[in-house]
Scaffold this motif. Structure first.
Motif, PDB file in Angstrom:
ATOM      1  N   ASP A 266      29.798  -1.421  17.624  1.00 32.45           N
ATOM      2  CA  ASP A 266      28.845  -0.505  18.581  1.00 32.45           C
ATOM      3  C   ASP A 266      28.284  -1.062  19.634  1.00 32.45           C
ATOM      4  O   ASP A 266      28.109  -0.546  20.482  1.00 32.45           O
ATOM      5  N   ALA A 267      28.186  -2.465  19.719  1.00 34.31           N
ATOM      6  CA  ALA A 267      27.549  -2.964  20.827  1.00 34.31           C
ATOM      7  C   ALA A 267      28.710  -3.096  21.904  1.00 34.31           C
ATOM      8  O   ALA A 267      28.284  -2.898  23.077  1.00 34.31           O
ATOM      9  N   ALA A 268      29.750  -3.183  21.793  1.00 34.48           N
ATOM     10  CA  ALA A 268      30.956  -3.402  22.615  1.00 34.48           C
ATOM     11  C   ALA A 268      30.994  -1.980  23.397  1.00 34.48           C
ATOM     12  O   ALA A 268      31.065  -1.744  24.636  1.00 34.48           O
ATOM     13  N   TYR A 269      30.815  -0.739  22.585  1.00 38.45           N
ATOM     14  CA  TYR A 269      30.895   0.693  22.939  1.00 38.45           C
ATOM     15  C   TYR A 269      29.535   0.903  24.011  1.00 38.45           C
ATOM     16  O   TYR A 269      29.863   1.516  24.866  1.00 38.45           O
ATOM     17  N   THR A 270      28.618   0.373  23.683  1.00 39.41           N
ATOM     18  CA  THR A 270      27.410   0.705  24.429  1.00 39.41           C
ATOM     19  C   THR A 270      26.937  -0.360  25.279  1.00 39.41           C
ATOM     20  O   THR A 270      25.860  -0.289  25.917  1.00 39.41           O
ATOM     21  N   ARG A 271      27.699  -1.417  25.426  1.00 38.70           N
ATOM     22  CA  ARG A 271      27.478  -2.722  26.234  1.00 38.70           C
ATOM     23  C   ARG A 271      26.104  -3.080  26.110  1.00 38.70           C
ATOM     24  O   ARG A 271      25.263  -3.267  26.997  1.00 38.70           O
ATOM     25  N   ASP A 272      25.797  -3.341  24.786  1.00 40.70           N
ATOM     26  CA  ASP A 272      24.595  -3.962  24.298  1.00 40.70           C
ATOM     27  C   ASP A 272      24.786  -5.508  24.335  1.00 40.70           C
ATOM     28  O   ASP A 272      25.167  -6.167  23.562  1.00 40.70           O
ATOM     29  N   TYR A 273      24.390  -5.946  25.498  1.00 37.87           N
ATOM     30  CA  TYR A 273      24.421  -7.312  25.928  1.00 37.87           C
ATOM     31  C   TYR A 273      24.012  -8.168  25.015  1.00 37.87           C
ATOM     32  O   TYR A 273      24.580  -9.216  24.611  1.00 37.87           O
ATOM     33  N   SER A 274      22.904  -7.952  24.878  1.00 37.21           N
ATOM     34  CA  SER A 274      22.189  -9.156  23.548  1.00 37.21           C
ATOM     35  C   SER A 274      22.656  -9.029  22.263  1.00 37.21           C
ATOM     36  O   SER A 274      22.822 -10.003  21.666  1.00 37.21           O
ATOM     37  N   VAL A 275      23.026  -7.892  21.914  1.00 32.15           N
ATOM     38  CA  VAL A 275      23.792  -7.947  20.285  1.00 32.15           C
ATOM     39  C   VAL A 275      24.954  -8.647  20.697  1.00 32.15           C
ATOM     40  O   VAL A 275      25.354  -9.546  19.572  1.00 32.15           O
ATOM     41  N   ILE A 276      26.087  -8.295  21.610  1.00 29.59           N
ATOM     42  CA  ILE A 276      27.479  -9.274  21.933  1.00 29.59           C
ATOM     43  C   ILE A 276      27.097 -10.604  21.903  1.00 29.59           C
ATOM     44  O   ILE A 276      27.815 -11.394  21.272  1.00 29.59           O
ATOM     45  N   LEU A 277      26.310 -10.896  22.877  1.00 33.01           N
ATOM     46  CA  LEU A 277      25.712 -12.313  22.921  1.00 33.01           C
ATOM     47  C   LEU A 277      25.213 -12.968  21.719  1.00 33.01           C
ATOM     48  O   LEU A 277      25.744 -14.172  21.405  1.00 33.01           O
ATOM     49  N   GLY A 278      24.543 -12.342  20.941  1.00 35.00           N
ATOM     50  CA  GLY A 278      23.858 -13.033  19.751  1.00 35.00           C
ATOM     51  C   GLY A 278      24.998 -13.262  18.732  1.00 35.00           C
ATOM     52  O   GLY A 278      24.851 -14.360  18.093  1.00 35.00           O
ATOM     53  N   LEU A 279      25.791 -12.236  18.522  1.00 28.75           N
ATOM     54  CA  LEU A 279      26.893 -12.290  17.402  1.00 28.75           C
ATOM     55  C   LEU A 279      27.657 -13.420  18.002  1.00 28.75           C
ATOM     56  O   LEU A 279      28.511 -14.326  16.838  1.00 28.75           O
ATOM     57  N   ALA A 280      28.148 -13.400  19.113  1.00 24.63           N
ATOM     58  CA  ALA A 280      29.092 -14.626  19.715  1.00 24.63           C
ATOM     59  C   ALA A 280      28.533 -15.932  19.539  1.00 24.63           C
ATOM     60  O   ALA A 280      29.307 -16.672  19.200  1.00 24.63           O
ATOM     61  N   ILE A 281      27.063 -15.938  19.567  1.00 24.29           N
ATOM     62  CA  ILE A 281      26.403 -17.371  19.218  1.00 24.29           C
ATOM     63  C   ILE A 281      26.592 -17.801  17.822  1.00 24.29           C
ATOM     64  O   ILE A 281      26.827 -18.881  17.349  1.00 24.29           O
ATOM     65  N   LEU A 282      26.178 -16.692  17.006  1.00 25.90           N
ATOM     66  CA  LEU A 282      26.597 -16.852  15.592  1.00 25.90           C
ATOM     67  C   LEU A 282      27.840 -17.295  15.219  1.00 25.90           C
ATOM     68  O   LEU A 282      27.953 -18.232  14.359  1.00 25.90           O
ATOM     69  N   TYR A 283      28.965 -16.689  15.696  1.00 23.67           N
ATOM     70  CA  TYR A 283      30.218 -17.024  15.309  1.00 23.67           C
ATOM     71  C   TYR A 283      30.493 -18.261  15.833  1.00 23.67           C
ATOM     72  O   TYR A 283      31.202 -19.360  15.193  1.00 23.67           O
ATOM     73  N   SER A 284      29.897 -18.915  16.934  1.00 26.13           N
ATOM     74  CA  SER A 284      30.141 -20.221  17.511  1.00 26.13           C
ATOM     75  C   SER A 284      29.640 -21.200  16.697  1.00 26.13           C
ATOM     76  O   SER A 284      30.143 -22.134  16.248  1.00 26.13           O
ATOM     77  N   VAL A 285      28.303 -20.947  16.187  1.00 26.13           N
ATOM     78  CA  VAL A 285      27.672 -21.837  15.328  1.00 26.13           C
ATOM     79  C   VAL A 285      28.202 -22.078  13.988  1.00 26.13           C
ATOM     80  O   VAL A 285      28.360 -23.353  13.594  1.00 26.13           O
ATOM     81  N   LEU A 286      28.653 -20.976  13.635  1.00 28.92           N
ATOM     82  CA  LEU A 286      29.185 -21.003  12.104  1.00 28.92           C
ATOM     83  C   LEU A 286      30.769 -21.841  12.469  1.00 28.92           C
ATOM     84  O   LEU A 286      31.128 -22.715  11.429  1.00 28.92           O
ATOM     85  N   THR A 287      31.475 -21.584  13.640  1.00 32.05           N
ATOM     86  CA  THR A 287      32.663 -22.442  13.722  1.00 32.05           C
ATOM     87  C   THR A 287      32.778 -23.910  13.692  1.00 32.05           C
ATOM     88  O   THR A 287      33.174 -24.583  13.043  1.00 32.05           O
ATOM     89  N   PHE A 288      31.265 -24.365  14.453  1.00 31.75           N
ATOM     90  CA  PHE A 288      31.187 -25.558  14.574  1.00 31.75           C
ATOM     91  C   PHE A 288      30.771 -26.037  13.210  1.00 31.75           C
ATOM     92  O   PHE A 288      31.330 -27.459  13.000  1.00 31.75           O
ATOM     93  N   ALA A 289      29.961 -25.415  12.513  1.00 32.51           N
ATOM     94  CA  ALA A 289      29.452 -26.058  11.170  1.00 32.51           C
ATOM     95  C   ALA A 289      30.553 -26.331  10.267  1.00 32.51           C
ATOM     96  O   ALA A 289      30.729 -27.071   9.525  1.00 32.51           O
TER      97      ALA A 289
END
Length: 310
Positions: A266-289
């Motif tokens: 949904d965020a990709a379709y609506t260009r919701d910058y904050s949601v896309i960036l927040g989920l990307a950070i979540l994925y990255s933190v989980l990847t590192f952990a």
């Protein structure tokens, strides 16, 4: 190992900062915006909207404000497309869903994949080896976007055994099909890795020495062969765990689980910058952990790696 863990965690900070900066500017370079549509807003309304979300500031000011809110308030900002909702709210609602079926999917992968690989290796070139290998190959050719509709067709529409979608608080009938559909192809890969690694380990000189000393075959397998054979599996499961725990976009959409995969689409379709960036950070933190966790387990299993981390 403590020093190694601290070094790895310290390396996460600059890596996350670089990731945030790159994602921040890449999203701004994409055409369109969160408030663009076929019917443009009047200039005065657009001006007020941009001021409301701080999008009228220069990009470097927006970036600094975003990073400051994360560091001091753990605030990923408001959602531009969902009124009166923040990115923290969306993560708090969707992440427990994907964490639940992702965890059970990982359990399904390990509980079935490792025994299948062990049986295939111990019964090498026998009927059971061919059966297990064929089952693994058959499972791997069914990705989740193929297996999920087949499971719904059989278990829901034909036999009426399981619900075809929804979540209902995470009750087990609603978890089974998303977990199995997500993990089947990975289960096949784990089985193949376990089989190949165990076959190589069983032909090692120290295994022949253990057998020559008269140790029972069960002791040779469990104490000497199985642990080093699981090292490739552990390395493989590191990124796979991240994918499972963060969920699958198709699984969330097809089964209507309400996980964060749907929010990402949904965020990709609506260009919701904050949601896309927040989920990307979540994925990255989980990847590192989870990668750090896998490295520590790897060091615990292999004494040579453990001695190199001291």
């Amino acid at each position: 190992m403590l020093n190694y863990s601290l070094r790895r965690m310290m390396a996460v900070i600059p890596t996350l900062f670089i990731l945030i900066v790159i994602c921040f500017f890449l999203m701004r370079l994409a055409p369109g915006g969160p408030f663009t549509s076929e019917r443009p807003l009047p200039p005065a309304v657009m001006k007020n909207v941009l001021e409301r979300y701080g999008l009228d500031e220069p990009l470097y000011v927006q970036l600094w404000t975003y990073i400051k809110n994360i560091l001091f308030h753990f605030d990923f900002g408001p959602s531009f497309s969902q009124k009166d909702r923040t990115v923290n709210d969306l993560i708090a609602q969707g992440f427990p869903v994907t964490l639940t079926y992702g965890f059970f999917s990982a359990v399904f992968v390990l509980v079935l994949g490792i025994p299948l690989g062990v049986v295939a290796a111990l019964r090498h070139n026998s009927f059971w080896d061919y059966v297990m290998t064929g089952l693994a190959i058959f499972s791997q050719i069914f990705p989740n976007f193929v297996l999920a509709p087949i499971m719904v067709l059989l278990f829901t529409l034909s036999w009426g055994l399981l619900p075809g979608g929804g979540w209902n608080g995470g009750q087990w009938p609603y978890v089974i099909m998303p977990a199995v559909a997500l993990g089947t192809s990975y289960m096949a890969s784990v089985a193949r890795l376990t089989r190949g690694s165990l076959l190589e380990t069983l032909s090692a000189p120290y295994i022949r020495t253990a057998r020559a000393k008269g140790l029972p075959e069960r002791t040779v397998l469990w104490r000497h062969a199985l642990k080093p054979s699981l090292l490739p599996v552990i390395s493989y499961m590191g990124p796979v765990f991240v994918y499972m725990i963060t969920g699958s976009v198709f699984i969330d959409v097809f089964f209507s689980t309400g996980g964060i995969g749907q929010n990402f689409i949904d965020a990709a379709y609506t260009r919701d910058y904050s949601v896309i960036l927040g989920l990307a950070i979540l994925y990255s933190v989980l990847t590192f952990a989870l990668t750090l966790m896998v490295d520590l387990v790897y060091a615990w299993i292999d004494p040579k790696v453990r001695s190199g981390l001291k």
